[in-house]
Design a protein around this motif. Structure first.
Motif, PDB file in Angstrom:
ATOM      1  N   LEU A 217       6.960 -60.691  31.266  1.00 35.21           N
ATOM      2  CA  LEU A 217       6.874 -60.521  30.688  1.00 35.21           C
ATOM      3  C   LEU A 217       6.571 -60.744  28.664  1.00 35.21           C
ATOM      4  N   VAL A 218       6.907 -62.129  28.666  1.00 37.39           N
ATOM      5  CA  VAL A 218       7.522 -62.863  27.561  1.00 37.39           C
ATOM      6  C   VAL A 218       5.772 -63.987  27.671  1.00 37.39           C
ATOM      7  N   ASN A 219       5.068 -63.828  26.689  1.00 36.85           N
ATOM      8  CA  ASN A 219       3.044 -64.892  27.201  1.00 36.85           C
ATOM      9  C   ASN A 219       3.378 -66.102  26.799  1.00 36.85           C
ATOM     10  N   SER A 220       4.642 -66.408  25.607  1.00 39.03           N
ATOM     11  CA  SER A 220       4.244 -67.261  24.362  1.00 39.03           C
ATOM     12  C   SER A 220       6.038 -68.517  25.264  1.00 39.03           C
ATOM     13  N   PRO A 221       5.639 -69.705  25.523  1.00 38.17           N
ATOM     14  CA  PRO A 221       6.856 -70.060  25.869  1.00 38.17           C
ATOM     15  C   PRO A 221       7.796 -70.614  24.867  1.00 38.17           C
ATOM     16  N   ARG A 222       7.384 -71.048  23.745  1.00 37.37           N
ATOM     17  CA  ARG A 222       8.513 -70.769  22.344  1.00 37.37           C
ATOM     18  C   ARG A 222       9.566 -69.541  22.369  1.00 37.37           C
ATOM     19  N   ALA A 223       8.340 -68.504  22.642  1.00 34.47           N
ATOM     20  CA  ALA A 223       9.739 -67.048  22.337  1.00 34.47           C
ATOM     21  C   ALA A 223      10.223 -67.116  23.706  1.00 34.47           C
TER      22      ALA A 223
ATOM     23  N   CYS B 191      15.427 -66.205  25.964  1.00 28.86           N
ATOM     24  CA  CYS B 191      16.997 -66.697  27.437  1.00 28.86           C
ATOM     25  C   CYS B 191      17.641 -67.470  26.991  1.00 28.86           C
ATOM     26  N   ASN B 192      17.156 -68.549  26.059  1.00 29.69           N
ATOM     27  CA  ASN B 192      18.493 -68.550  25.275  1.00 29.69           C
ATOM     28  C   ASN B 192      19.780 -67.750  24.777  1.00 29.69           C
TER      29      ASN B 192
END
Length: 324
Positions: free
Chosen positions: A50-56, A61-62
Motif C-alpha cells: 500500500l506504500v511505495n516509499s521505504p521511508r514512508a 509502521c512505527n
C-alpha cells in the motif's frame, strides 16, 4: 479575516498548544507487543504493498505500532495486529488517494472508493482489477468477521463507509474552504481522523459489547463525542505547521476555519482551538470517571477503552510524522 481563504497565513514563531496534562497525563500504558505489532505491520505491507516509499513505510509502521500499543495496552497479539492493520489501511488509503489525488481527480477517487464499498456491502469475490487496497481490505474484513459479533461487524463496516465518504468530502473541499462552516467541519472531522472506527475496533478486540440502551445513554454519547472531537482537533493543531511549512494553501482544519469564521489571526485561532481541546478533554475525563465508578461491566470497559483511545491520539501528535 483573510481576504482569500486559500492564502497562507502569517505564522508566529511558536503557536500555543493545549495543555492536556490534567485530563490525560502521561506516561500512558503501553502494550508489551509494540515491537511485534511493528514487525507484523511491516510484513503485512509486504503482502499488500500500500506504500511505495521505504521511508514512508517505516515511519507509518512505527507510528501505527506505537499508537496501537497505547490504544490497546491489554489486548492480545492477534487483536492488536488486526487493529494496527486496519488503521494502517485507512491511513495509507488517505495518503495515497485522499487529499492530493482526490482533489485533482475526484471522479477517479469515487471509482476507487466504490470498489471498497462493494466489499463492505458483502460482495467479496476477487476481481481481475483488484488493487492492493481492495485485496488488503478483503483480508481485513475476513479477519473481522471471525472475531466480531454480527452487530459489531455491521457497525464497523458502517463506520468504514463514513471514513471513505469523509476522505472524499475532504478532498472535494480542499480548494473550497469558504464553503465549509464550522458546524460542517465539526460533524465531519471524526470520520476523517478515523476515531469512531477506532472506537468500534476496540470493542471488537477487547471482546465487550454495549447494549443499545447503554450506547444511547447521555454519559456514553457525551464521552464518545468528547473523545472524537479531541482526536481530530489536536491532530489539526499538531499537523498545521508541517502542512503550511512550504507556503502552500491553508489546510482544511480547525485553525483555518476559526480564522475564517471568527475573524481571528492564527495565534488567536490556536488559542481558541486549544481551549476547545482542553474543554473536551475535561469532559471526557469526567465521563470516564463517572462510568468506571458506577459500573463494573461493559460500560466500565467502554470508558477505559475510550480513555486509551484518547491517550493514543494525544501520544500521536508528538511523533515525527507531524514534524517538518
Amino acid at each position: 479575516m483573510n481576504d482569500s481563504p486559500g492564502a497562507p497565513a502569517p505564522r508566529p514563531a511558536a503557536l500555543p498548544m493545549p495543555d492536556l496534562q490534567e485530563s490525560f497525563p502521561g506516561t500512558f500504558a503501553t502494550s508489551p507487543h509494540a515491537e511485534a505489532i511493528e514487525e507484523q505491520t511491516t510484513h503485512w505491507l509486504k503482502e499488500f504493498p500500500l506504500v511505495n516509499s521505504p521511508r514512508a513505510l517505516k515511519t507509518l509502521c512505527n507510528i501505527t505500532a506505537q499508537g496501537v500499543a497505547r490504544l490497546l495496552p491489554t489486548a492480545d497479539r492477534d487483536g492488536a495486529f488486526l487493529c494496527a492493520d486496519l488503521f494502517l489501511w485507512l491511513t495509507a488509503f488517505d495518503d495515497a488517494h485522499g487529499e492530493t489525488e482526490g482533489a485533482r481527480d475526484t471522479a477517479r477517487m469515487v471509482r476507487r472508493i466504490s470498489q471498497c464499498v462493494h466489499l463492505l456491502a458483502g460482495h467479496d469475490e476477487p476481481t481481475d482489477d483488484d488493487s492492493a487496497f481492495t485485496a488488503a481490505l478483503r483480508d481485513l474484513l475476513r479477519r473481522f468477521r471471525e472475531r466480531a459479533t454480527p452487530t459489531q461487524y455491521l457497525r464497523l463496516t458502517a463506520h468504514l463507509r463514513d471514513n471513505l465518504f469523509g476522505i472524499l468530502w475532504e478532498a472535494h473541499h480542499l480548494d473550497r474552504l469558504d464553503q465549509v462552516t464550522l458546524d460542517d467541519y465539526r460533524a465531519m472531522r471524526p470520520h476523517t481522523v478515523f476515531v469512531r472506527t477506532v472506537m468500534v475496533t476496540a470493542e471488537v478486540v477487547l471482546r465487550y459489547e454495549l447494549t443499545e440502551d447503554q450506547r444511547a445513554s447521555a454519559a456514553v454519547r457525551e464521552l464518545e463525542k468528547a473523545v472524537a472531537d479531541l482526536a481530530g482537533w489536536i491532530n489539526d493543531l499538531a499537523s498545521y505547521a508541517k502542512e503550511t511549512a512550504r507556503g502552500g494553501p491553508l489546510p482544511l482544519s480547525l485553525p483555518t476555519l476559526l480564522m475564517q469564521h471568527r475573524e481571528r489571526d492564527l495565534e488567536g485561532a490556536f488559542h481558541t482551538a486549544s481551549r476547545m481541546c482542553e474543554d473536551q478533554a475535561s469532559t471526557a475525563r469526567l465521563r470516564i470517571t463517572e462510568l468506571t465508578i458506577k459500573d463494573k461491566g461493559p460500560l466500565s470497559d467502554h470508558a477505559r477503552a475510550l480513555e486509551s483511545v484518547a491517550a493514543s491520539y494525544v501520544w500521536h501528535i508528538g511523533h515525527s510524522r507531524y514534524r517538518n
